[in-house]
Write an enzyme that holds these catalytic residues in place. Structure first.
Site, PDB file in Angstrom:
ATOM      1  N   GLU A  79       5.813   7.968 -20.954  1.00 46.00           N
ATOM      2  CA  GLU A  79       5.948   7.288 -22.252  1.00 46.00           C
ATOM      3  C   GLU A  79       5.322   8.101 -23.378  1.00 46.00           C
ATOM      4  OE1 GLU A  79       4.899   3.133 -22.212  1.00 46.00           O
ATOM      5  OE2 GLU A  79       4.901   3.038 -24.395  1.00 46.00           O
ATOM      6  N   LYS A 259      -0.182  -4.939 -21.419  1.00 49.53           N
ATOM      7  CA  LYS A 259       0.680  -3.794 -21.085  1.00 49.53           C
ATOM      8  C   LYS A 259       0.125  -2.535 -21.754  1.00 49.53           C
ATOM      9  CE  LYS A 259       4.370  -0.925 -21.194  1.00 49.53           C
ATOM     10  NZ  LYS A 259       4.517   0.328 -21.953  1.00 49.53           N
ATOM     11  N   ASP A 275      -2.786   3.878  -6.042  1.00 53.45           N
ATOM     12  CA  ASP A 275      -1.704   2.894  -5.916  1.00 53.45           C
ATOM     13  C   ASP A 275      -1.693   2.037  -7.190  1.00 53.45           C
ATOM     14  OD1 ASP A 275      -0.179   0.663  -5.328  1.00 53.45           O
ATOM     15  OD2 ASP A 275      -0.967   0.417  -3.293  1.00 53.45           O
ATOM     16  N   HIS A 374       4.442   6.044 -33.394  1.00 52.29           N
ATOM     17  CA  HIS A 374       5.317   6.326 -32.245  1.00 52.29           C
ATOM     18  C   HIS A 374       6.498   7.188 -32.638  1.00 52.29           C
ATOM     19  CE1 HIS A 374       4.622   3.254 -28.854  1.00 52.29           C
ATOM     20  NE2 HIS A 374       3.490   3.477 -29.480  1.00 52.29           N
TER      21      HIS A 374
HETATM   22  P1  NDP Z   1      -6.521   5.337   4.150  1.00 52.95           P
HETATM   23  O1  NDP Z   1      -5.676   4.655   5.149  1.00 52.95           O
HETATM   24  O2  NDP Z   1      -6.202   6.742   3.811  1.00 52.95           O
HETATM   25  O3  NDP Z   1      -8.060   5.179   4.612  1.00 52.95           O
HETATM   26  C1  NDP Z   1      -9.124   5.771   3.942  1.00 52.95           C
HETATM   27  C2  NDP Z   1      -9.457   7.110   4.577  1.00 52.95           C
HETATM   28  O4  NDP Z   1     -10.491   7.720   3.834  1.00 52.95           O
HETATM   29  C3  NDP Z   1      -9.936   6.938   6.004  1.00 52.95           C
HETATM   30  O5  NDP Z   1      -9.239   7.854   6.791  1.00 52.95           O
HETATM   31  C4  NDP Z   1     -11.404   7.323   5.922  1.00 52.95           C
HETATM   32  O6  NDP Z   1     -11.816   8.039   7.035  1.00 52.95           O
HETATM   33  C5  NDP Z   1     -11.420   8.279   4.749  1.00 52.95           C
HETATM   34  N1  NDP Z   1     -12.738   8.414   4.117  1.00 52.95           N
HETATM   35  C6  NDP Z   1     -13.403   9.591   3.984  1.00 52.95           C
HETATM   36  N2  NDP Z   1     -14.554   9.424   3.339  1.00 52.95           N
HETATM   37  C7  NDP Z   1     -14.652   8.105   3.057  1.00 52.95           C
HETATM   38  C8  NDP Z   1     -15.629   7.328   2.359  1.00 52.95           C
HETATM   39  N3  NDP Z   1     -16.741   7.864   1.852  1.00 52.95           N
HETATM   40  N4  NDP Z   1     -15.411   6.007   2.200  1.00 52.95           N
HETATM   41  C9  NDP Z   1     -14.274   5.441   2.706  1.00 52.95           C
HETATM   42  N5  NDP Z   1     -13.314   6.130   3.364  1.00 52.95           N
HETATM   43  C10 NDP Z   1     -13.492   7.456   3.544  1.00 52.95           C
HETATM   44  O7  NDP Z   1      -6.482   4.575   2.760  1.00 52.95           O
HETATM   45  P2  NDP Z   1      -6.941   3.136   2.351  1.00 52.95           P
HETATM   46  O8  NDP Z   1      -7.392   2.316   3.512  1.00 52.95           O
HETATM   47  O9  NDP Z   1      -7.873   3.340   1.232  1.00 52.95           O
HETATM   48  O10 NDP Z   1      -5.594   2.490   1.821  1.00 52.95           O
HETATM   49  C11 NDP Z   1      -5.011   2.953   0.638  1.00 52.95           C
HETATM   50  C12 NDP Z   1      -3.533   3.154   0.858  1.00 52.95           C
HETATM   51  O11 NDP Z   1      -2.955   1.942   1.344  1.00 52.95           O
HETATM   52  C13 NDP Z   1      -2.797   3.492  -0.391  1.00 52.95           C
HETATM   53  O12 NDP Z   1      -1.934   4.578  -0.117  1.00 52.95           O
HETATM   54  C14 NDP Z   1      -1.986   2.233  -0.703  1.00 52.95           C
HETATM   55  O13 NDP Z   1      -0.799   2.527  -1.378  1.00 52.95           O
HETATM   56  C15 NDP Z   1      -1.728   1.690   0.674  1.00 52.95           C
HETATM   57  N6  NDP Z   1      -1.460   0.248   0.821  1.00 52.95           N
HETATM   58  C16 NDP Z   1      -1.642  -0.650  -0.202  1.00 52.95           C
HETATM   59  C17 NDP Z   1      -1.403  -1.997  -0.016  1.00 52.95           C
HETATM   60  C18 NDP Z   1      -1.649  -2.970  -1.125  1.00 52.95           C
HETATM   61  O14 NDP Z   1      -1.265  -4.141  -1.017  1.00 52.95           O
HETATM   62  N7  NDP Z   1      -2.288  -2.594  -2.192  1.00 52.95           N
HETATM   63  C19 NDP Z   1      -0.924  -2.496   1.270  1.00 52.95           C
HETATM   64  C20 NDP Z   1      -0.849  -1.473   2.295  1.00 52.95           C
HETATM   65  C21 NDP Z   1      -1.087  -0.156   2.066  1.00 52.95           C
HETATM   66  P3  NDP Z   1     -12.175   7.324   8.429  1.00 52.95           P
HETATM   67  O15 NDP Z   1     -10.885   6.999   9.057  1.00 52.95           O
HETATM   68  O16 NDP Z   1     -12.970   8.345   9.142  1.00 52.95           O
HETATM   69  O17 NDP Z   1     -12.969   6.097   8.083  1.00 52.95           O
END
Ligand code: NDP
Length: 423
Positions: A79, A259, A275, A374
């Protein structure tokens, strides 16, 4: 009928070929898909039925002084005028001493919803009695989170209807947004409860209403800094306070007020690999939490009307790690450019950007209106849409301004005349 069966099983090249074979794309269109595919191997892993990478422009916003630290803010948006407005709003706040921010803990709610509940009170006390066990099961499902100092903290039970009960777990997701982690923790708890409780579980999933991950930005602007050519700073400030009140009263206005805030917040979210749908749904659900949909920010005159104080609180379910943050190389570069090192810092920047964006929009709205600012940027987009090459844009935009026209047909006519003149 078009035959693109088992599209998901094809390689990237086979998919492009299948579209060609079905005469759905031309040779030139295939070339465009190929040229835009900056990293097909990664893209193919990231999403299903990968075709190409869809590029959006990225720019930098300036003048962000937040808690006495200066930030460059990468923003990704299609935008026009978002980044200019952001820098303009931030510059006014910079002259006023900058933004002051606060962030709460970074907890995400996860829901396990029971249906066909016969006795809600009984279910509630049963779940509450098991609190420690349930938190333990959640943490065992993702032990690394607890090892990092996070994990399931507490639970609450809410009655949604006589037959529907939600068990909510508050989970500290540390540096991650946490959706995937929370969902797997919830599923482990739900599996356990299916064995323990006769009431059926309808679903278990995170809630995007992240009201335990809040960030607040405040700025205090001497009113004279808000002056515009035809209107004093005092008048602008009074009208901004009135516009803020309007956004508290009228959901039609509040939707546009919010918005404008999200124009900035989303642009940073995308630049930082987050996200933005989660952030959008959190923001709008939070905006209606008190019953009526309201403006997320508020502006008030203080100190005998010499200062305009702006406040914005946003739920920010964001991550500094996880999701696509490591997969998209530009995210790492943007973390580096902004010199952001933690999720809390990211939240502070995002909420400040939202407030700066809102300041710039309201200031323009109550003075010259937003179209004037704009216009040139919007005209550039119109002229590009008319088929101009980047080098031709400035000339055609100037001609359109002279004619006081903004429509596509005029842009096309001017462009055609320009090309005729070349022959
Ligand atoms: P991930 O599944 O990537 O999990 C977080 C990762 O970060 C883990 O692998 C974790 O490692 C690692 N990590 C490293 N350092 C840290 C730290 N200091 N603190 C926390 N984690 C750490 O992502 P999220 O669980 O954050 O989920 C986000 C994703 O989910 C986005 O892509 C989103 O689009 C999607 N999503 C969103 C939904 C919604 O409704 N908003 C629904 C479903 C999915 P380890 O495994 O070793 O702990």
């Amino acid at each position: 009928m078009t035959n693109l069966s088992k599209f998901y099983q094809k390689t990237w090249m086979q998919r492009l070929q299948a579209l060609m074979d079905q005469q759905l794309i031309s040779v030139e269109q295939r070339q465009l898909l190929e040229k835009s595919a900056t990293d097909p191997a990664v893209g193919d892993q990231q999403i299903e039925n990968y075709l190409t990478h869809y590029g959006l422009p990225e720019g930098l916003a300036f003048h962000y002084l937040i808690d006495q630290r200066r930030y460059l803010v990468p923003m990704v948006t299609e935008e026009p005028s978002v980044i200019a407005a952001s820098s303009h709003g931030a510059a006014i706040v910079e002259k006023s001493g900058g933004f002051y921010t606060k962030v709460t803990d970074h907890l995400l709610w996860g829901q396990i919803v029971f249906e066909q509940v016969a006795n809600a009170e009984k279910l509630k006390s049963l779940l509450e009695q098991q609190q420690e066990k349930l938190l333990q099961i959640a943490n065992q499902a993702h032990p690394s989170l607890q090892q990092r100092g996070g994990g399931a903290r507490y639970l609450r039970v809410r009655f949604l209807a006589s037959d529907l009960v939600s068990l909510d777990l508050a989970i500290d997701t540390q540096q991650a947004m946490g959706a995937n982690m929370v969902n797997s923790m919830l599923e482990a708890v739900a599996d356990y409860l299916r064995e323990q409780v006769s009431t059926p579980v309808l679903l278990s999933v995170l809630s995007n209403l992240a009201d335990q991950a809040l960030a607040t930005a405040v700025c205090r602007i001497p009113v004279e800094l808000l002056a515009r050519p035809q209107i004093t700073g005092q008048q602008v400030a009074q009208k901004m306070a009135a516009a803020s009140r309007l956004a508290q009263l009228d959901p039609y206005r509040a939707a546009t007020h919010n918005k404008g805030i999200m124009n900035g917040v989303d642009a940073v979210a995308i630049a930082m690999g987050n996200d933005w749908r989660a952030i959008e749904s959190a923001a709008h659900a939070f905006a209606v939490k008190k019953g009526n949909y309201r403006g997320l920010s508020q502006w008030q005159l203080k100190n005998d009307e010499s200062v305009l104080e702006g406040t914005l609180t946003l739920p920010l379910p964001v991550g500094f790690v996880g999701g696509s943050t490591k997969i998209v190389p530009l995210v790492q570069l943007n973390h580096h450019l902004a010199a952001i090192k933690s999720v809390g810092e990211l939240e502070k920047v995002m909420v400040s950007v939202g407030l700066a964006q809102n300041l710039a929009a309201l200031q323009a709205l109550v003075s010259e209106g937003i179209q004037q600012g704009h216009m040139r940027l919007q005209l550039r987009a119109t002229v590009l849409a008319a088929g101009a090459q980047p080098a031709e844009v400035a000339t055609i935009v100037t001609k359109m301004q002279q004619l006081q026209r903004t429509d596509l047909a005029t842009a096309q006519n001017l462009l055609a005349k320009e090309h005729e003149g070349e022959h």
